[in-house]
Write a protein that holds these residues in place. Sequence first.
Motif, PDB file in Angstrom:
ATOM      1  N   PRO A 138       1.217  -1.246   0.085  1.00 20.31           N
ATOM      2  CA  PRO A 138      -0.077  -0.233  -0.031  1.00 20.31           C
ATOM      3  C   PRO A 138       0.957   1.613  -0.265  1.00 20.31           C
ATOM      4  N   THR A 139       0.202   2.297  -0.712  1.00 22.01           N
ATOM      5  CA  THR A 139       1.287   3.574   0.088  1.00 22.01           C
ATOM      6  C   THR A 139       1.770   4.027   0.792  1.00 22.01           C
ATOM      7  N   GLN A 140       1.120   3.505   1.805  1.00 18.59           N
ATOM      8  CA  GLN A 140       1.037   4.579   2.860  1.00 18.59           C
ATOM      9  C   GLN A 140       2.680   3.750   3.516  1.00 18.59           C
ATOM     10  N   VAL A 141       2.582   2.830   2.843  1.00 17.73           N
ATOM     11  CA  VAL A 141       4.419   1.684   3.039  1.00 17.73           C
ATOM     12  C   VAL A 141       5.300   2.676   3.213  1.00 17.73           C
ATOM     13  N   TYR A 142       5.168   3.676   1.647  1.00 18.93           N
ATOM     14  CA  TYR A 142       6.566   4.537   1.861  1.00 18.93           C
ATOM     15  C   TYR A 142       6.568   6.223   2.398  1.00 18.93           C
ATOM     16  N   VAL A 143       5.147   6.345   3.007  1.00 15.15           N
ATOM     17  CA  VAL A 143       5.159   8.255   2.995  1.00 15.15           C
ATOM     18  C   VAL A 143       5.770   8.314   4.300  1.00 15.15           C
ATOM     19  N   GLY A 144       6.340   9.632   3.738  1.00 18.02           N
ATOM     20  CA  GLY A 144       6.862   9.679   5.045  1.00 18.02           C
ATOM     21  C   GLY A 144       8.571  10.282   4.654  1.00 18.02           C
ATOM     22  N   GLU A 145       9.012  10.867   5.480  1.00 16.26           N
ATOM     23  CA  GLU A 145      10.350  11.062   6.341  1.00 16.26           C
ATOM     24  C   GLU A 145      11.205  10.179   6.302  1.00 16.26           C
ATOM     25  N   LYS A 146      12.534  10.031   5.950  1.00 13.74           N
ATOM     26  CA  LYS A 146      13.491   8.780   5.723  1.00 13.74           C
ATOM     27  C   LYS A 146      12.536   7.660   4.884  1.00 13.74           C
ATOM     28  N   ARG A 147      11.839   7.968   3.956  1.00 12.17           N
ATOM     29  CA  ARG A 147      11.134   6.260   3.156  1.00 12.17           C
ATOM     30  C   ARG A 147      11.710   7.350   1.519  1.00 12.17           C
ATOM     31  N   GLY A 148      12.094   5.947   1.141  1.00 14.92           N
ATOM     32  CA  GLY A 148      11.575   5.813  -0.155  1.00 14.92           C
ATOM     33  C   GLY A 148      13.781   5.244  -0.488  1.00 14.92           C
ATOM     34  N   ILE A 149      14.406   5.740  -0.878  1.00 14.06           N
ATOM     35  CA  ILE A 149      15.851   5.436  -1.831  1.00 14.06           C
ATOM     36  C   ILE A 149      16.268   6.493  -0.670  1.00 14.06           C
ATOM     37  N   GLN A 150      17.176   6.211  -0.506  1.00 10.31           N
ATOM     38  CA  GLN A 150      18.312   7.010  -0.076  1.00 10.31           C
ATOM     39  C   GLN A 150      19.532   7.749  -0.705  1.00 10.31           C
ATOM     40  N   GLY A 151      19.347   8.749  -1.177  1.00 11.03           N
ATOM     41  CA  GLY A 151      20.443   9.629  -2.320  1.00 11.03           C
ATOM     42  C   GLY A 151      22.022   9.798  -1.858  1.00 11.03           C
ATOM     43  N   HIS A 152      22.704   9.200  -2.292  1.00 11.59           N
ATOM     44  CA  HIS A 152      24.163  10.033  -2.020  1.00 11.59           C
ATOM     45  C   HIS A 152      25.402  10.226  -3.148  1.00 11.59           C
ATOM     46  N   TYR A 153      25.724  11.375  -3.601  1.00 12.10           N
ATOM     47  CA  TYR A 153      26.833  11.011  -4.463  1.00 12.10           C
ATOM     48  C   TYR A 153      26.174  11.580  -5.833  1.00 12.10           C
ATOM     49  N   ASN A 154      25.293  12.412  -5.805  1.00 10.22           N
ATOM     50  CA  ASN A 154      24.662  12.528  -7.329  1.00 10.22           C
ATOM     51  C   ASN A 154      23.689  11.411  -7.968  1.00 10.22           C
ATOM     52  N   SER A 155      23.291  11.027  -7.024  1.00  9.74           N
ATOM     53  CA  SER A 155      22.457   9.389  -7.358  1.00  9.74           C
ATOM     54  C   SER A 155      20.948   9.532  -7.554  1.00  9.74           C
TER      55      SER A 155
END
Length: 513
Positions: A138-155
């Motif tokens: 469900p979309t609620q699993v993704y919603v919020g801070e510190k969610r998704g894919i963590q960016g690093h070094y121009n990623s």
Amino acid sequence: MQDLMGTIMDKSTPDPVEEAETAFQAVDLGSTVQVGEPPRYGVVKWLGMFPGGSELMAGIELDEYWPKDCGDGSFEGHSYFSCGHGHGYFHPLKNVQPDQRFLTIDPVPAITRGNSIPAENPLQAPLEELEEQHTIPPTQVYVGEKRGIQGHYNSCYLDSTLFGLFALSDVFDSMFLAPDKDAPASRQEFKDLLAKKIINPLRKNGVVRFESVMELRRMIEDLGKMEGVQEKEKDPEELLNLLFKNILHIPPFIQIRRSFGVEDEFFIQLFISFDQTLRLPTIKELTRKMFDEGKLSLTKAPSQLLVQVPRYGRGFKTCQRIVPDLKFDISEFTEAYISADVPGCMICGERSSWKCSQCKHDFMTSESDVYFCEVCSRKAHTRKERRDHTVNRAVTVPMAELDLLSVICIETSHYVCFTRDLDTNTWLFFDSMANRLYDKYNIPRVTDCTAALNEWVYSGDLTQLLSAQPRELPELVRRFTQDVYMCVYVQSKPKSTDNSSYNEEFVDVAWEF
């Protein structure tokens, strides 16, 4: 002063460690920067001193319209750089800082530390390898801070692409699930890494740490033989071409017939002539314009479609705003459809897509049907007395309707992603570098933006969007319509009803005939 200018204007590319050590001080042409408090963001277009001046200045093209203090890149009658009015800003160089949102370099970049895991990484999600394939959550699993894919070094280009393809859809899972008996071991290793360390953890936990993505980037660089994937900014089209063609050896999605023959492609790249009348075109209208101008056609309707939107540099866009179609009937671009002999549009003379027998009295014709192109049909049936008309396809070719899954956007050098749950029509906005901690770690964020997009873009009435100034738009609506880079369409779920006609209420911009 000469030494200082030499340092600023030096175009040589430093090694990653040297760049990391000086990133907070070095500002060069093309740098993404911020000025003021609260910060305004933009790109450095000019460096130097004004005649009679005593300090170095930076000419910055700001992302946002700021008419109070900005012009078009001119100062006291002299043009130093060119940009849209209300975006050109001059500021003392000493007070210009690199854009803290995108500065993804820490004093000792993670890529130089082997497999060490910084204990202070604020994302405490496990670095796990999941064998089990996880279904779309469900979309609620993704919603919020510190969610998704963590960016690093121009990623951000990679983060946004992966989230847009896999977070809310399994259509592209065949990239790593399809059997490939003759594949070399390195290709299977890449598929396993993509599935077990990124896609499966993302769907299970709603978050993936940057270490897993850095491992994927190292493998992309090795297998794809493309330098700089680990540290330099790329673009999604470049990345996906490399993945599909060179690493995974996936068959092309589409075949485009041109005047000189048929070409296999993964994307439709929209190259169209500038047209100032295109105030608020849709993706389908832009595609039609390119196909008409180039006399192009598809050999058959594809089951998925990637459309790259026209964009020339940071400053110029063919269209200032674009509306990505929620539904895209790709059959209208096939050879079977285009080769059919149909009358031109009653209003504009362009190729017809629809016909209406109930309009013949209004348009005073003795023909049994009135033919319209898609745009004119929508406009003509805006009138209340025509909204109950049944409009049929002009050509009897089966529809091949695609659903809009994701929109990848770029603002200056930063990529973000809007993606949609096709079952619930819920829109999520993902930014892998939404925040920073310790000036080292990016904090990803996922936001539910359904209400804003439904109100401004998909309400059926575009009058509000057409008339609004950029500063009047909600931030995510502005980015969704003004920063479109790529649209991802996937095959619609089959329906039992006949789809050769429609009987919709066209409540669009108040155009009438």
